[in-house]
Scaffold this motif. Structure first.
Motif, mmCIF file in Angstrom:
data_model
loop_
_atom_site.group_PDB
_atom_site.id
_atom_site.type_symbol
_atom_site.label_atom_id
_atom_site.label_comp_id
_atom_site.label_asym_id
_atom_site.label_seq_id
_atom_site.Cartn_x
_atom_site.Cartn_y
_atom_site.Cartn_z
ATOM 1 N N ALA A 141 -4.646 7.808 -3.655
ATOM 2 C CA ALA A 141 -3.344 7.609 -2.997
ATOM 3 C C ALA A 141 -3.445 7.906 -1.501
ATOM 4 O O ALA A 141 -2.801 7.244 -0.684
ATOM 5 C CB ALA A 141 -2.277 8.487 -3.652
ATOM 6 N N ALA B 145 -6.053 10.165 -8.756
ATOM 7 C CA ALA B 145 -4.878 9.524 -8.165
ATOM 8 C C ALA B 145 -4.542 10.171 -6.822
ATOM 9 O O ALA B 145 -4.182 9.483 -5.864
ATOM 10 C CB ALA B 145 -3.689 9.602 -9.125
ATOM 11 N N GLU B 146 -4.673 11.491 -6.738
ATOM 12 C CA GLU B 146 -4.423 12.196 -5.463
ATOM 13 C C GLU B 146 -5.342 11.660 -4.373
ATOM 14 O O GLU B 146 -4.907 11.347 -3.264
ATOM 15 C CB GLU B 146 -4.703 13.702 -5.621
ATOM 16 C CG GLU B 146 -3.659 14.484 -6.393
ATOM 17 C CD GLU B 146 -2.475 14.895 -5.529
ATOM 18 O OE1 GLU B 146 -2.547 14.753 -4.289
ATOM 19 O OE2 GLU B 146 -1.466 15.338 -6.113
ATOM 20 N N PHE C 258 -4.691 4.807 0.189
ATOM 21 C CA PHE C 258 -3.619 3.814 0.318
ATOM 22 C C PHE C 258 -2.609 4.249 1.382
ATOM 23 O O PHE C 258 -2.080 3.425 2.120
ATOM 24 C CB PHE C 258 -2.911 3.585 -1.024
ATOM 25 C CG PHE C 258 -3.717 2.787 -2.008
ATOM 26 C CD1 PHE C 258 -4.256 1.564 -1.648
ATOM 27 C CD2 PHE C 258 -3.923 3.230 -3.297
ATOM 28 C CE1 PHE C 258 -5.002 0.802 -2.541
ATOM 29 C CE2 PHE C 258 -4.653 2.479 -4.211
ATOM 30 C CZ PHE C 258 -5.196 1.262 -3.832
ATOM 31 N N LYS C 259 -2.368 5.547 1.445
ATOM 32 C CA LYS C 259 -1.416 6.048 2.448
ATOM 33 C C LYS C 259 -1.898 5.720 3.860
ATOM 34 O O LYS C 259 -1.099 5.339 4.719
ATOM 35 C CB LYS C 259 -1.240 7.561 2.282
ATOM 36 C CG LYS C 259 -0.085 8.134 3.090
ATOM 37 C CD LYS C 259 0.067 9.624 2.786
ATOM 38 C CE LYS C 259 1.172 10.253 3.604
ATOM 39 N NZ LYS C 259 2.500 9.849 3.168
ATOM 40 N N LEU D 295 1.030 5.969 -8.109
ATOM 41 C CA LEU D 295 -0.253 5.309 -8.352
ATOM 42 C C LEU D 295 -0.689 5.492 -9.802
ATOM 43 O O LEU D 295 -1.189 4.568 -10.441
ATOM 44 C CB LEU D 295 -1.308 5.872 -7.391
ATOM 45 C CG LEU D 295 -2.724 5.307 -7.512
ATOM 46 C CD1 LEU D 295 -2.745 3.794 -7.319
ATOM 47 C CD2 LEU D 295 -3.658 5.972 -6.504
ATOM 48 N N LEU E 118 -5.838 6.252 -14.168
ATOM 49 C CA LEU E 118 -6.388 7.258 -13.255
ATOM 50 C C LEU E 118 -6.012 8.656 -13.714
ATOM 51 O O LEU E 118 -4.888 8.886 -14.160
ATOM 52 C CB LEU E 118 -5.828 7.044 -11.846
ATOM 53 C CG LEU E 118 -6.317 5.854 -11.047
ATOM 54 C CD1 LEU E 118 -5.503 5.741 -9.765
ATOM 55 C CD2 LEU E 118 -7.795 5.992 -10.716
ATOM 56 N N PHE F 162 0.832 -1.202 0.000
ATOM 57 C CA PHE F 162 0.000 0.000 0.000
ATOM 58 C C PHE F 162 0.873 1.261 0.000
ATOM 59 O O PHE F 162 0.532 2.259 -0.625
ATOM 60 C CB PHE F 162 -0.945 0.011 1.210
ATOM 61 C CG PHE F 162 -2.101 -0.951 1.082
ATOM 62 C CD1 PHE F 162 -2.898 -0.956 -0.049
ATOM 63 C CD2 PHE F 162 -2.407 -1.841 2.090
ATOM 64 C CE1 PHE F 162 -3.970 -1.830 -0.181
ATOM 65 C CE2 PHE F 162 -3.475 -2.721 1.976
ATOM 66 C CZ PHE F 162 -4.253 -2.724 0.838
ATOM 67 N N LYS F 163 1.989 1.182 0.708
ATOM 68 C CA LYS F 163 2.884 2.351 0.756
ATOM 69 C C LYS F 163 3.386 2.694 -0.653
ATOM 70 O O LYS F 163 3.472 3.861 -1.022
ATOM 71 C CB LYS F 163 4.073 2.061 1.681
ATOM 72 C CG LYS F 163 4.930 3.281 1.987
ATOM 73 C CD LYS F 163 6.031 2.913 2.978
ATOM 74 C CE LYS F 163 6.905 4.097 3.311
ATOM 75 N NZ LYS F 163 6.226 5.110 4.092
ATOM 76 N N LEU G 143 -3.453 3.206 4.740
ATOM 77 C CA LEU G 143 -3.265 1.765 4.983
ATOM 78 C C LEU G 143 -1.803 1.342 4.875
ATOM 79 O O LEU G 143 -1.491 0.153 4.930
ATOM 80 C CB LEU G 143 -4.104 0.958 3.978
ATOM 81 C CG LEU G 143 -5.624 1.132 4.088
ATOM 82 C CD1 LEU G 143 -6.325 0.373 2.978
ATOM 83 C CD2 LEU G 143 -6.127 0.660 5.452
ATOM 84 N N SER G 144 -0.907 2.319 4.723
ATOM 85 C CA SER G 144 0.497 1.973 4.477
ATOM 86 C C SER G 144 1.311 1.839 5.763
ATOM 87 O O SER G 144 2.498 1.548 5.714
ATOM 88 C CB SER G 144 1.143 3.018 3.564
ATOM 89 O OG SER G 144 1.304 4.244 4.254
ATOM 90 N N LEU H 282 1.827 2.407 -3.291
ATOM 91 C CA LEU H 282 0.725 3.019 -4.049
ATOM 92 C C LEU H 282 0.215 4.306 -3.401
ATOM 93 O O LEU H 282 -0.770 4.880 -3.845
ATOM 94 C CB LEU H 282 -0.434 2.020 -4.176
ATOM 95 C CG LEU H 282 -0.135 0.752 -4.992
ATOM 96 C CD1 LEU H 282 -1.320 -0.200 -4.942
ATOM 97 C CD2 LEU H 282 0.215 1.090 -6.441
ATOM 98 N N SER H 283 0.900 4.760 -2.356
ATOM 99 C CA SER H 283 0.398 5.915 -1.607
ATOM 100 C C SER H 283 0.920 7.247 -2.142
ATOM 101 O O SER H 283 0.565 8.292 -1.621
ATOM 102 C CB SER H 283 0.757 5.779 -0.126
ATOM 103 O OG SER H 283 2.152 5.947 0.064
ATOM 104 N N ASP H 284 1.754 7.189 -3.171
ATOM 105 C CA ASP H 284 2.209 8.419 -3.825
ATOM 106 C C ASP H 284 1.384 8.595 -5.107
ATOM 107 O O ASP H 284 1.285 7.669 -5.910
ATOM 108 C CB ASP H 284 3.703 8.288 -4.161
ATOM 109 C CG ASP H 284 4.202 9.506 -4.908
ATOM 110 O OD1 ASP H 284 4.779 10.393 -4.265
ATOM 111 O OD2 ASP H 284 3.997 9.597 -6.141
ATOM 112 N N PRO H 285 0.782 9.778 -5.304
ATOM 113 C CA PRO H 285 -0.121 9.949 -6.446
ATOM 114 C C PRO H 285 0.545 9.698 -7.801
ATOM 115 O O PRO H 285 -0.076 9.090 -8.683
ATOM 116 C CB PRO H 285 -0.568 11.415 -6.326
ATOM 117 C CG PRO H 285 -0.369 11.768 -4.904
ATOM 118 C CD PRO H 285 0.797 10.964 -4.418
#
Lengths: 120, 120
Positions: free
Chosen positions: B37, B33-34, B40-41, A49, B28, A40-41, B43-44, A43-46
């Motif tokens: 993301a 995406a913003e 996801f962040k 992602l 996306l 998940f980390k 959950l990271s 994918l946590s940057d836009p």
């Protein structure tokens, strides 16, 4: 088509995700949570992602790094993000002549979708 | 059962995820995406992911913060993580007497699973 290979040392995404029941069914163990949080980390940057979504949405399932030039960041930054996605086990890469091709690692989308299901 | 409410100012997770085709189908946009993301962040972090999975796996679908004491972090840290998950639109909360109860925001698991599908 040449063989797709994971980068040495990268986790096997299919294995990482095969660990676990759907979140709606069973609580994650601490070690499983560590592994999955790292996906998940990634994918946590836009931008990351978006790169991942672009590759996932390719008709043939793969994208040449040479085709990823228009996401508003420099080529070295694109390469950095793709490496992070590969290290997280989300992408696999394949070098052909001068270019590196990326595709979503086998089982990743289905594995993550299954994990996020309410139940089996 | 009392009404479940989102915290004021938190994004509506269902709306956030309804934006988008499955990643395997369409790239996306930058604004989507913003938004995604940021989910996801949330959950990271491994502890946060475990808390989320514990709540998701509750038989009745909700957990009292009073039942979440054994994840190896202090109660203020648990509260901090739960707030982050709520702000990201992943959980909703409901105060009853002295305790706050959490459940996964409606549509979140199905929305994220759908987003991560290879195709529609």
């Amino acid at each position: 088509m040449s063989k797709l290979v994971s980068v040495s040392g990268a986790p096997d995404a299919t294995t990482s995700l095969a660990c676990c029941q759907p979140l709606g069914q069973e609580e994650l163990s601490a070690p499983d949570a560590e592994r999955i949080a790292s996906m998940f980390k990634a994918l946590s940057d836009p931008v990351r992602l978006r790169l991942f979504s672009r590759i996932a949405a390719q008709p043939g399932g793969e994208a040449c790094v040479c085709d990823i030039q228009d996401v508003g960041v420099s080529q070295p930054t694109v390469s950095h993000h793709l490496r992070k996605l590969r290290e997280a086990g989300l992408l696999v890469s394949d070098r052909r002549a001068s270019w590196v091709y990326y595709r979503v690692a086998p089982g990743v989308l289905a594995g993550m979708a299954g994990l996020l299901s309410a139940a089996a």
